[in-house]
Motif scaffolding. Structure first.
Motif, PDB file in Angstrom:
ATOM      1  N   PRO A 206       0.830  -1.201   0.000  1.00 42.92           N
ATOM      2  CA  PRO A 206       0.000   0.000   0.000  1.00 42.92           C
ATOM      3  C   PRO A 206       0.864   1.250   0.000  1.00 42.92           C
TER       4      PRO A 206
ATOM      5  N   GLU B 243      -4.792   0.555  -1.216  1.00 40.70           N
ATOM      6  CA  GLU B 243      -4.455  -0.857  -0.992  1.00 40.70           C
ATOM      7  C   GLU B 243      -4.642  -1.726  -2.231  1.00 40.70           C
ATOM      8  N   GLN B 244      -5.393  -1.231  -3.211  1.00 46.45           N
ATOM      9  CA  GLN B 244      -5.642  -2.017  -4.425  1.00 46.45           C
ATOM     10  C   GLN B 244      -5.809  -1.071  -5.607  1.00 46.45           C
TER      11      GLN B 244
ATOM     12  N   TRP C  73      -8.842   1.348  -4.484  1.00 44.22           N
ATOM     13  CA  TRP C  73      -9.556   1.036  -3.251  1.00 44.22           C
ATOM     14  C   TRP C  73      -8.590   1.137  -2.079  1.00 44.22           C
ATOM     15  N   GLY C  74      -9.153   1.403  -0.933  1.00 48.41           N
ATOM     16  CA  GLY C  74      -8.351   1.483   0.277  1.00 48.41           C
ATOM     17  C   GLY C  74      -9.186   2.026   1.417  1.00 48.41           C
ATOM     18  N   ARG C  75      -8.539   2.789   2.307  1.00 45.53           N
ATOM     19  CA  ARG C  75      -9.218   3.300   3.506  1.00 45.53           C
ATOM     20  C   ARG C  75      -8.845   4.758   3.752  1.00 45.53           C
TER      21      ARG C  75
ATOM     22  N   PRO D 292     -13.364   2.091   7.074  1.00 39.32           N
ATOM     23  CA  PRO D 292     -13.587   0.830   6.374  1.00 39.32           C
ATOM     24  C   PRO D 292     -13.074   0.891   4.932  1.00 39.32           C
ATOM     25  N   PRO D 293     -12.770  -0.273   4.347  1.00 42.66           N
ATOM     26  CA  PRO D 293     -12.334  -0.302   2.945  1.00 42.66           C
ATOM     27  C   PRO D 293     -13.419   0.250   2.021  1.00 42.66           C
ATOM     28  N   GLN D 294     -12.984   0.998   0.997  1.00 44.23           N
ATOM     29  CA  GLN D 294     -13.936   1.546   0.033  1.00 44.23           C
ATOM     30  C   GLN D 294     -13.218   1.973  -1.232  1.00 44.23           C
ATOM     31  N   LYS D 295     -13.995   2.198  -2.293  1.00 42.15           N
ATOM     32  CA  LYS D 295     -13.456   2.709  -3.549  1.00 42.15           C
ATOM     33  C   LYS D 295     -13.186   4.202  -3.376  1.00 42.15           C
TER      34      LYS D 295
END
Length: 86
Positions: free
Chosen positions: A22, A39-40, A52-54, A63-66
């Protein structure tokens, strides 16, 4: 706060960092106490895609989200940034 050094998009920053995940970024208009931990990455047509990440606010990760607006040229890497709890 407008930070004119925020002049890349998320995908350019990712490539500049050797495509390693990340990594932490901040947007040009955000408070220094807010950032986003990427993170992605999913590349569409270079230099755009999805990320995506936080969100991190005051050291606490959400929380994780786009991530919206990842393709806009208003981002920079947070130097020395690390995931919360790392």
């Amino acid at each position: 706060m407008i930070d004119k050094s925020c002049n890349k998009n998320i995908f350019q920053i990712w490539r500049d960092r050797g495509e390693a995940l990340p990594f932490e970024v901040i947007r040009w208009s955000w408070s220094p106490s807010s950032s986003f931990l990427v993170e992605q990455i999913e590349i569409g047509k270079w230099p755009y895609g999805k990320a995506w990440g936080r969100f991190i606010k005051a050291g606490r990760a959400g929380p994780p989200q786009k991530l919206d607006n990842a393709g806009s040229y208003q981002w920079k890497a947070v130097e020395g940034g690390s995931p919360p709890g790392a």
